[in-house]
Design an enzyme around this catalytic site. Sequence first.
Site, PDB file in Angstrom:
ATOM      1  N   TYR A 137       0.881  -1.158   0.000  1.00  0.00           N
ATOM      2  CA  TYR A 137       0.000   0.000   0.000  1.00  0.00           C
ATOM      3  C   TYR A 137       0.920   1.209   0.000  1.00  0.00           C
ATOM      4  CZ  TYR A 137      -4.279  -2.626   0.778  1.00  0.00           C
ATOM      5  OH  TYR A 137      -5.347  -3.463   0.626  1.00  0.00           O
ATOM      6  N   HIS A 193      -5.774  -1.212  -6.711  1.00  0.00           N
ATOM      7  CA  HIS A 193      -6.762  -0.160  -6.544  1.00  0.00           C
ATOM      8  C   HIS A 193      -6.112   1.105  -6.009  1.00  0.00           C
ATOM      9  CE1 HIS A 193      -7.495  -2.057  -2.429  1.00  0.00           C
ATOM     10  NE2 HIS A 193      -7.370  -0.799  -2.097  1.00  0.00           N
ATOM     11  N   HIS A 240      -2.727   0.582  -4.006  1.00  0.00           N
ATOM     12  CA  HIS A 240      -2.470  -0.809  -3.645  1.00  0.00           C
ATOM     13  C   HIS A 240      -1.813  -1.478  -4.845  1.00  0.00           C
ATOM     14  CE1 HIS A 240      -4.292  -5.003  -2.575  1.00  0.00           C
ATOM     15  NE2 HIS A 240      -2.994  -5.011  -2.644  1.00  0.00           N
ATOM     16  N   HIS A 247     -16.032  -4.785  -2.873  1.00  0.00           N
ATOM     17  CA  HIS A 247     -14.605  -5.046  -2.693  1.00  0.00           C
ATOM     18  C   HIS A 247     -14.356  -6.241  -1.781  1.00  0.00           C
ATOM     19  CE1 HIS A 247     -10.340  -4.356  -2.394  1.00  0.00           C
ATOM     20  NE2 HIS A 247     -10.420  -4.279  -1.080  1.00  0.00           N
ATOM     21  N   HIS A 273     -10.919  -9.387  -1.275  1.00  0.00           N
ATOM     22  CA  HIS A 273      -9.639  -9.833  -1.803  1.00  0.00           C
ATOM     23  C   HIS A 273      -9.859 -11.129  -2.583  1.00  0.00           C
ATOM     24  CE1 HIS A 273      -7.134  -7.031   0.976  1.00  0.00           C
ATOM     25  NE2 HIS A 273      -7.749  -6.401   0.004  1.00  0.00           N
ATOM     26  N   MET A 331     -11.464  -9.134   2.867  1.00  0.00           N
ATOM     27  CA  MET A 331     -12.303  -7.990   3.173  1.00  0.00           C
ATOM     28  C   MET A 331     -13.705  -8.282   2.657  1.00  0.00           C
ATOM     29  SD  MET A 331      -9.997  -4.684   2.291  1.00  0.00           S
ATOM     30  CE  MET A 331      -8.571  -4.278   3.304  1.00  0.00           C
TER      31      MET A 331
END
Lengths: 608, 608
Positions: free
Chosen positions: A221, A254, A324, A403, A405, A478
């Site tokens: 990140y 993202h 990210h 969203h 993962h 997530m």
Amino acid sequence: CPSLKLREVASMYFTMVAAFLVILVVALQGSVPRGSDFPYKVPLDPQGLLELSWNVSYPEQAVNFQLLIRDLQFGLLFGMSDRGEFENADLAVLWSDGHNSYFGDAWSDAKGQLHMDSQQDYQLLGARRAPEGLYLLFRRAFSTCDPKDYVIEDGTVHLIYGILEKPVHSLQAINVSALHGGLQRVQLLKPNISIPQLPRDMKTMEITAPDVVIPSQETTYWCYMAELPEGFPKHHIIMYEPVVTAGNEALVHHMEVFQCAAEFDSFPHYNGPCDSKMKPDRLNYCRHVLAAWAMGAQAFYYPEEAGLAFGGPGSSRYLRLEIHYHNPLVFKGRRDSSGIRLYYTATLRPFDAGIMELGLVYTPVMAIPPGEDNFILTGYCTDKCTQLALPAAGIRIFASQLHTHLAGRKVVTVLSRDGREQQVVNADRHYSPHFQEIRMLKEVVAVFPGDELITTCTYNTEDRSRATVGGFGILEEMCVNYVHYYPQTQLELCKSAVDPGYLHRYFNLVNRFNDEEICMCPQVSVPQQFYSIPWNTFNRDVLKSLYSFAPISMHCNKSSAVRFPGEWEKQPLPSITERLRERIPRCPPAPEPHPAAPIPLNLGQLRR
Amino acid sequence: CPSLKLREVASMYFTMVAAFLVILVVALQGSVPRGSDFPYKVPLDPQGLLELSWNVSYPEQAVNFQLLIRDLQFGLLFGMSDRGEFENADLAVLWSDGHNSYFGDAWSDAKGQLHMDSQQDYQLLGARRAPEGLYLLFRRAFSTCDPKDYVIEDGTVHLIYGILEKPVHSLQAINVSALHGGLQRVQLLKPNISIPQLPRDMKTMEITAPDVVIPSQETTYWCYMAELPEGFPKHHIIMYEPVVTAGNEALVHHMEVFQCAAEFDSFPHYNGPCDSKMKPDRLNYCRHVLAAWAMGAQAFYYPEEAGLAFGGPGSSRYLRLEIHYHNPLVFKGRRDSSGIRLYYTATLRPFDAGIMELGLVYTPVMAIPPGEDNFILTGYCTDKCTQLALPAAGIRIFASQLHTHLAGRKVVTVLSRDGREQQVVNADRHYSPHFQEIRMLKEVVAVFPGDELITTCTYNTEDRSRATVGGFGILEEMCVNYVHYYPQTQLELCKSAVDPGYLHRYFNLVNRFNDEEICMCPQVSVPQQFYSIPWNTFNRDVLKSLYSFAPISMHCNKSSAVRFPGEWEKQPLPSITERLRERIPRCPPAPEPHPAAPIPLNLGQLRR
């Protein structure tokens, strides 16, 4: 005529339909499909040899496709499947035996073998040769009620294609697993929303990373601080789009632009990993989302009556760009200057817009056992929070970005009122973490104080051998729905997680039940406890039972660090007394059973 | 004609269909429906004023009904609903406004209010006045694909009727909850099996209770010993039927005739309650089922190639009749001489038949929490047991009787081979404990060594405040499928229950999780432990998880007291890797949407 028997009338009817179809095919051979008839376009293959355009007819519940084949060999497969696999797919097939060409609706079985569909639902509308290639026009109802057919739903559709490089003597001779082909994800059922008029005084601003060297690690990140000009007055962002450095399309997972808290006069400059020890703590106060983009999304437009406010008094000049980077092949020395281009206007629109996060808190207490094909986690935005944080006139949600993962497979947010489900806010039953668009909603959803927003995510962990816990890492999970709405409120986060005390009881319980050594030592982390569970169906089912029973810890936050006042621990789970009915698909009138046969096409010889 | 547009053709088509229907209705006004066309008949009401006859067309997947209305007032409702309720029902309605009569397909909502169906699926075939009353002929497809319609499935169908005693001006003016009416349970989809020819040398024998005074208590199992004549040679029972004392139809819940074990030369005479301390212990050796009847069943016929052996060497002369009296209103002094009439022949058929019990052992370890609307318990007949007990050539199941007590709602037995479900043995998704027929199967099911027979029962305990445990009492539960098969084997019982040790762990676990006092004191019975659980969704879900995880104790028995040799405790649960697909109903061609309108009938004025 009235003396005809029913059977004769029916037979006459179908003869005419057949005749009509033949006439149509012949007629369309010469007509020119106009580009404007097919507003949506996407290349199917990386070389752009196959180009799909389409339009959607909601009154007829059908999609019209135009497929341009630039280099036709001995035919082509085009179709859809649950997640882009070639097996168990629903396919339109154009094939040639070297002399004649045929078109038919087929399906592939679990071994990739093609079969003619008993009901022909890819309806050929025409075929035409042009200098640039062959145009095929065909049509598919959203739902055909043929159990072998894919149902076209809102959200992601995995399109697949395959090239026939040799003549084939029949459709049954084709095995898709052996073909050269690929997949493309699209949202087929685009909402019927026109792009708002953009004002003349519109300006642009790029918030981009300053020639960053992408770290050679899987997950990064990256944080970069930018600054608005001094004295920058209040504007409305009315559109934004990604700026991705050419060549890095697969690495930039993202990006978000956050605005910092107004209570601090200044923020340090920073350009580095967000989890670095060198990162100034004050950057944690930059969490108000201005723009969010994820892989696969296009430009984002605000509705005509709203814009996202930035600038002016009470608004920080400092912005944090967070990128990210997902670098699984661990490329070294790759440079990147990606970011987001904001389009903004000084002519303010009637309402300020906002973004709110729904779903699950990023915490390991929400975990998915390994080896699961569809494990569901649910995040709640409770009535207590909306009661406190939403204005009496409610808010209007106009867009949503789902969203998760890598293990995410489905995401659905439902609006519930007094325990009764009212409507779906956004649903993607073929969700892919590799295609996280911000989607304008078909219908704006009104949410009032006391309403509940319930977000469920479905995960697949069949390829994993240990539990997947919630968290920031790409192999952690997530469950988030970023909803875009107006008028803006202070509520930025309305998410939940299971009460940690109840999770502790769960760990004790499964350890005892399985006769394992009981470790209640507080120094063992929640992920470690999850990793040490000997997973079986009992431990899995009891975890499910816990998640659908235990009280929750609510994050009803102004920003991720500041909660609304109130008691948010050990809150009761919202209960649902009335579920939304699954919509039963409307089917086209079923024809009398008649043998499914390919339609011959007059295309000349395909290849010398 | 070929120049007609599609729309015109379709419109012409439907005009003709409509014309055809009108002609049909008019034509049938005069025709006489022949009784033989409708082989099945049942009175709908206790007075017999409404008489339903029907036939089943499997090729057309439709039922043809003939309803005789002896005393027509201002109309009639006839239809079906899940469990015989008047709300959410699917109804054919004949109504009169005092002048004209109409027929239409309607549905009742959750409040009992009638609505016209958007799709008219009760298809009127004719109406005719006769001296005995009005005949209405109509037809219904098994499945109409109208979400408001009932799907006619195998097993029990709850038919309902209601009388219109006043003229009504429209269908929408009717509320079924206010009508005089009732319900009748039938198996609509009778199998297409012809009754076998009965031999000339057939004799009958009645095994009946000798003028018993039914005890004035809710549940009695009455035992009566009968004796075959000395030297009675081997015969085949080829048919039997109930003999129920007139007036006691509602008290005699089920009856069974058991043959005693051949190893004892004599058995004491006994005539009294089965649970009496006075009952000689030796009666426990009379457990080989010869005949079983339960409320609602008709005569039972064996297939032509098989009969149930009794008499001859190696077969006891002693029979035990067991009658389950269900006397909830605690009638006193009611006398009963009910029993079973056996039809038998000395001309032996090729195969001896047998009865086998599948499902759950009668033990409190299998329990249902209170307040559940559909809680499922599963009983297993494992591959290990069939491997040991069945002949290599397998057995053929030709009939089945499903059995639960009052909370039972569905019973399904599925045959599984190598973990893959093969076929349904018998299924009743609208099962009622008040209608326990022995049903001939549509298809004979072949079961081979190594196959598994899995029986699932669904219970409703919404009206109960404490757990329902397994057992013999009418408020305890059973989950049994008595399957009738040939050739006979030694296997009489193939049933399971959860391992008691794992259940003990469950009690400990929920007590700890709920912070209750932990009682592991062995003197507390399993029912008491279940009764003391504070039921919530967690404790309920964990019990479900336990039942679908914990090993089982198998009863693989020659008779209820004698197990086959082998280890039957802590056996692994059979696992299913491939489930049977739900059959997607075939729907009749959907007509173009057109307003649903009632069909006017010319019946003259209905009532003066």
